[in-house]
Every structure is written in C-alpha cells, then in structure tokens.
Design an enzyme around this catalytic site. Structure first.
Site, PDB file in Angstrom:
ATOM      1  CG  ASP A  11      -1.998  -1.039   1.160  1.00  0.00           C
ATOM      2  OD1 ASP A  11      -2.078  -1.738   0.134  1.00  0.00           O
ATOM      3  OD2 ASP A  11      -2.763  -1.160   2.135  1.00  0.00           O
ATOM      4  CG  ASP A 132     -12.807  -1.610  -1.380  1.00  0.00           C
ATOM      5  OD1 ASP A 132     -12.301  -2.741  -1.454  1.00  0.00           O
ATOM      6  OD2 ASP A 132     -12.459  -0.656  -2.092  1.00  0.00           O
TER       7      ASP A 132
END
Length: 249
Positions: A11, A132
């Site tokens: 990330d 998500d």
C-alpha cells in the site's frame, strides 16, 4: 483444487509502503520507504502475484504514486494487480500498457459502471472490481464515503460484464489482524460466478488453513499485508501449506 493465490500487499502513501487501520490515512504505519525493495523481497520469497494500492490515488481520484509503481514494475517479473485512483479509461490503458497485469476498479465501479464494462470488453481478463464494504455496504473514494449499495448487489451488477475477479475487502477487518471475514466473503462468492479474492484481516497461518478448507475452494485467493510486515505470517510456511494442499488435491 485450483491453487489459491496469496497476494502480498504493498500500500503506497507518499512513495512509502504503509499499512492502515480500517482505511484511516491518519493511522498509517510505515513499514518500508523503498517499495521496489519490498516488491523484490516478496518475489524472492516465492510469491507469484503482487497486490499494489495507490492510497493517495484512491483519495485524489487519480494516480499519485506512479513513480513507485513504475519502479516496482521495472524490477520484478511476477504479475502485479493495481488499485487506487483508477477512474478513467486513459488511466486503465496507461497502466496496462506499462505492464500492470490487472487493474482494480473500485469507486468508478459504483459511480461509472459503464467504464468497467467497456474496460472488460477492451481488456479481457485484466479488469477486476474492488468491492470494499463495511457492514455489508460499499464505501468509495478511499473508503471515505459510504454508499447504500450492498456488496452483493455491486458484484451481481457485473455478472455479465466479463470481469476477471472481485476483490472483496471487509473494511472493519483491514489492518487489525482479526482474521478474514470468511462468512461474508463466501456469501459473496456464492452469489456470483466471478472469482472472489478475500481481503482484510488475514492474521496468521490459521487463516491460510481456513482458506484451504473445502467450502473455500470457490475463492481465488487472499491478500495479506500487516501480518507479513510484522512477522505474524511466515511466507515460507504459508506458501508451503498452499503448495501441499494443491498437490494433494
């Protein structure tokens, strides 16, 4: 059974490898300031596919860590899937042309579903949808905004679009090492014919063992981040377990 793919996650925030807690940018912990070196380490450990997210891009709505991603692509040979800030066809095309194997479209899947359909038509096998969700409902724009769209409804809306995979993240589990939400992930996989990848909360070898149980055979894989970075999950053990299960099937 088909081999379960374990995706190590990178990330990116301001050019560094970080992990967040439940998607909160203020919770970022820096684990490596050299994303290329981290990617090379994952490849050397035997991982066969890399998961990369441009966190700044997810909030900005456009790529923000392009140099870091390009550095990764130039220095590893394993395929890379990329998400974060991918909301226009030109962005999709640019990343696929640069060598990204698969792009993950999240916010735009809710806001502009026609983009997903057109991209899947133009680039078969190379478009994934990021679902998500928190409490069953999808969040967008770097998880900053909740919607009234359920995870299952979003997934079903692309059943006939030719999407290669759904990356399902339980936001409440992400970065907190509580274990994968297998129940919700399997419920989504049961509702779809599109392969589903589990994300959010993978904490230990016990999660890998759970993924290898018969009821999880429909899952295409899982993403792991913090557990790798803080040493809770040993890469060699995890990959050996997956390999043994695949060979025994």
């Amino acid at each position: 059974m088909a081999s379960v793919i374990l995706f190590p996650a990178i990330d990116l925030k301001e050019g560094q490898c970080v992990r967040l807690v439940e998607g909160e940018m203020s919770s970022a912990t820096v684990f490596n300031d050299d994303p290329t070196a981290q990617a090379q380490a994952f490849a050397a450990q035997g991982f066969e596919y890399l998961h990369v997210v441009d966190l700044d891009g997810a909030f900005a709505g456009a790529p923000m860590n392009a140099l870091a991603v390009e550095g990764i692509l130039a220095n590893i040979k394993i395929p890379v899937q990329l998400g974060g800030g991918i909301r226009e066809m030109r962005t999709i095309s640019r990343w696929l042309d640069k060598g990204i194997s698969r792009v993950i479209i999240g916010t735009a899947a809710v806001r502009d579903p026609a983009l997903v359909r057109e991209a899947a038509r133009l680039y078969p096998g190379r478009i994934a949808v990021g679902v998500d969700a928190k409490d069953g409902f999808v969040a967008v724009e770097g998880w900053a905004r909740r919607t009234h769209v359920s995870a299952q409804d979003l997934g079903r809306s692309f059943e006939d679009a030719g999407v290669a995979a759904i990356v399902y993240t339980d936001i409440s589990r992400d970065g907190v090492l509580k274990g994968l939400n297998i129940e919700a992930t399997l419920a989504l996989a049961d509702a779809l014919s599109i392969p589903v990848i589990a994300s959010g909360g993978l904490a230990s070898l016990a999660d890998i063992e759970r993924l290898l149980q018969p009821d999880c055979k429909k899952l295409a894989g899982a993403i792991t981040g913090r557990a790798l970075y803080d040493g809770r999950l040993d890469p060699a053990e995890a990959l050996a377990l997956i390999r043994a299960a695949t060979e025994a099937a």
